[in-house]
Motif scaffolding. Structure first.
Motif, short mmCIF file in Angstrom:
data_model
loop_
_atom_site.label_atom_id
_atom_site.label_comp_id
_atom_site.label_asym_id
_atom_site.label_seq_id
_atom_site.Cartn_x
_atom_site.Cartn_y
_atom_site.Cartn_z
N ASP A 8 2.66 1.16 3.61
CA ASP A 8 4.31 0.48 3.46
C ASP A 8 5.00 1.46 2.89
N ALA A 9 4.63 2.61 2.32
CA ALA A 9 5.26 3.53 1.69
C ALA A 9 4.67 4.93 1.02
N VAL A 10 5.43 6.00 1.20
CA VAL A 10 5.00 7.39 0.84
C VAL A 10 5.66 7.66 -0.18
N THR A 11 5.10 8.59 -1.10
CA THR A 11 6.03 9.28 -2.14
C THR A 11 5.34 10.57 -2.56
N SER A 12 6.19 11.75 -3.00
CA SER A 12 5.38 13.06 -3.24
C SER A 12 6.77 13.67 -4.05
N ASN A 13 6.10 14.43 -5.25
CA ASN A 13 7.07 14.93 -6.35
C ASN A 13 6.79 16.60 -6.17
N CYS A 14 7.68 17.28 -5.54
CA CYS A 14 7.83 18.62 -5.38
C CYS A 14 6.47 19.34 -5.15
N VAL A 15 5.87 18.63 -4.00
CA VAL A 15 4.69 19.40 -3.47
C VAL A 15 4.78 19.73 -1.89
N ILE A 16 5.63 18.87 -1.14
CA ILE A 16 5.78 19.25 0.15
C ILE A 16 6.28 20.61 0.32
N THR A 48 0.78 -1.16 0.09
CA THR A 48 0.16 -0.13 0.08
C THR A 48 1.00 1.04 0.04
N VAL A 49 0.68 2.07 -1.01
CA VAL A 49 1.45 3.28 -1.35
C VAL A 49 0.61 4.78 -1.20
N VAL A 50 1.12 5.60 -0.55
CA VAL A 50 0.26 6.76 -0.59
C VAL A 50 1.18 7.93 -1.52
N ASP A 51 0.59 8.39 -2.55
CA ASP A 51 0.98 9.64 -3.15
C ASP A 51 0.65 11.17 -2.69
N LEU A 52 1.48 11.60 -2.08
CA LEU A 52 0.95 13.12 -1.73
C LEU A 52 0.97 14.47 -2.68
N GLY A 53 -0.04 14.81 -3.01
CA GLY A 53 -0.19 15.80 -3.95
C GLY A 53 -0.46 15.16 -5.47
N GLY A 98 -2.01 14.99 -8.01
CA GLY A 98 -2.37 15.81 -9.30
C GLY A 98 -3.20 14.89 -10.26
N ALA A 99 -2.70 15.03 -11.43
CA ALA A 99 -3.58 14.19 -12.33
C ALA A 99 -3.49 12.71 -12.37
N GLY A 100 -2.48 12.08 -11.26
CA GLY A 100 -2.40 10.65 -11.35
C GLY A 100 -1.03 9.99 -11.94
N ILE A 101 -0.14 10.85 -12.43
CA ILE A 101 1.14 10.25 -13.08
C ILE A 101 1.88 9.20 -12.12
N ASP A 102 1.95 9.60 -10.79
CA ASP A 102 2.71 8.61 -9.97
C ASP A 102 1.95 7.73 -9.42
N ALA A 103 0.69 7.98 -9.16
CA ALA A 103 -0.32 6.98 -8.59
C ALA A 103 -0.60 5.73 -9.67
N LEU A 104 -0.62 6.21 -10.91
CA LEU A 104 -0.84 5.12 -11.93
C LEU A 104 0.28 4.35 -12.32
N ILE A 105 1.56 5.02 -11.97
CA ILE A 105 2.71 4.02 -12.46
C ILE A 105 2.84 2.96 -11.24
N ALA A 106 2.52 3.70 -10.03
CA ALA A 106 2.51 2.77 -8.59
C ALA A 106 1.72 1.80 -8.87
N GLU A 136 -3.56 -6.97 -6.17
CA GLU A 136 -3.62 -7.04 -4.85
C GLU A 136 -3.06 -5.98 -4.05
N GLY A 137 -2.50 -5.08 -4.63
CA GLY A 137 -1.86 -3.78 -3.93
C GLY A 137 -2.83 -2.79 -3.67
N SER A 138 -2.49 -1.65 -3.22
CA SER A 138 -3.38 -0.42 -3.16
C SER A 138 -2.55 0.98 -3.40
N VAL A 139 -3.16 1.68 -3.93
CA VAL A 139 -2.44 3.08 -4.13
C VAL A 139 -3.54 4.20 -3.76
N ILE A 140 -3.08 5.21 -2.63
CA ILE A 140 -3.87 6.23 -2.38
C ILE A 140 -3.29 7.56 -2.84
N GLY A 141 -3.97 8.35 -3.67
CA GLY A 141 -3.56 9.71 -3.93
C GLY A 141 -4.01 10.89 -3.28
#
Length: 284
Positions: free
Chosen positions: A158-166, A90-95, A97-105, A112-117
């Motif tokens: 399990d994991a968090v990511t973010s791209n130039c948003v914090i 399970t991964v969370v994408d902070l900020g 946006g239009a979904g680029i990182d969430a969809l790649i993740a 069987e995994g989960s992505v929360i944007g």
């Protein structure tokens, strides 16, 4: 009572004004379907969004598999490259946006995994949900929310990511506290963001557009990583560190460039100060 001032001795920008400007600007990006300042074929303003993303480090195959409109050419790095996601996580994408990182993740964690944007901009959420539907990514859930108060359960990811948003959030310390809250013990994060290795001219730091453009809201490197560790996020490793001004001049226009021209600021006064860093850390 004296007015509150930043560590730099200046009165801070009104936090909610900054938030509203960020929401408005990124809503416009979502509506336009690009972060460019105009059609490249007529203005020479910026490269295609695919070229911009590839220059940041995104895999060309990943980009080609995205629905049209998921890649707006935003960001200052390619953090997912270093997150090493596994099937079922399970991964969370902070900020998000239009979904680029969430969809790649989503392709990396599988069905069987989960992505929360998480994003605060309604237009971005609308675009992201449409893109997820187009991609058939049923394991992706885009939620409206602020990074200072994430709509995610405690110790659930399990994991968090973010791209130039914090960098765009006035209260970065609270964002790191929230990341620590939602990560399971031993959970990890990989983030691309902007930090400073010096002082910015006042005309940039006090300009709202520069803040929204990922520059004036940047924190000094030392304090940024200090806040990260104060939130219980350790084992920090910087994976990439480049001059943000050089990067944006090469790949796409940046708000700070037009501000420098308008304000008559010498490029050498800011060269090397604004850094794009990609780093990893882990919750203890």
């Amino acid at each position: 009572m004296s007015e509150k001032k930043t560590q730099h001795g200046k009165k801070p920008a009104d936090a909610e004004l900054v938030v509203e400007n960020v929401r408005e600007r990124y809503g416009a990006f979502a509506t336009a379907g690009t972060s460019c300042c105009g059609p490249p074929q007529t203005t020479g303003c910026c490269d295609s969004t695919s070229d911009v993303a590839a220059s940041l480090g995104y895999d060309v195959v990943d980009l080609e598999l995205l629905p049209d409109g998921a890649n707006l050419g935003l960001g200052c790095g390619a953090p997912l490259e270093h997150l090493d996601l596994e099937a079922g996580e399970t991964v969370v994408d902070l900020g998000s946006g239009a979904g680029i990182d969430a969809l790649i993740a989503a392709r990396k964690v599988g069905a069987e995994g989960s992505v929360i944007g998480v994003d605060m901009t309604p237009e971005m959420l609308t675009a992201a949900r449409k893109n997820a539907e187009s991609a058939g990514a049923e394991q992706v859930d885009f939620r409206e929310g602020r990074l200072e108060s994430l709509p995610v359960e405690d110790a659930s990811v399990d994991a968090v990511t973010s791209n130039c948003v914090i960098n765009l959030v006035p209260d970065k310390s609270q964002v790191f506290n929230e990341i620590s809250r939602i990560l399971r013990p031993g959970g990890r994060l990989v983030v691309s963001d902007i930090v400073l290795d010096g002082e910015l001219p006042d005309s940039i730091r006090e300009n709202v557009l520069a803040y929204v453009g990922c520059v004036a809201g940047a924190e000094r490197r030392e304090r940024y990583f200090e806040m990260l560790q104060e939130a219980g996020l350790g084992e920090v490793e910087v994976l990439k560190d480049v001059d943000f001004l050089e990067m944006t001049e090469r790949d796409s226009p940046a708000e700070v460039i037009s501000i420098m021209e308008r304000e008559g600021i010498d490029r050498e006064d800011v060269a090397g100060i604004v850094r794009s860093v990609t780093y990893r850390a882990r919750k203890s």
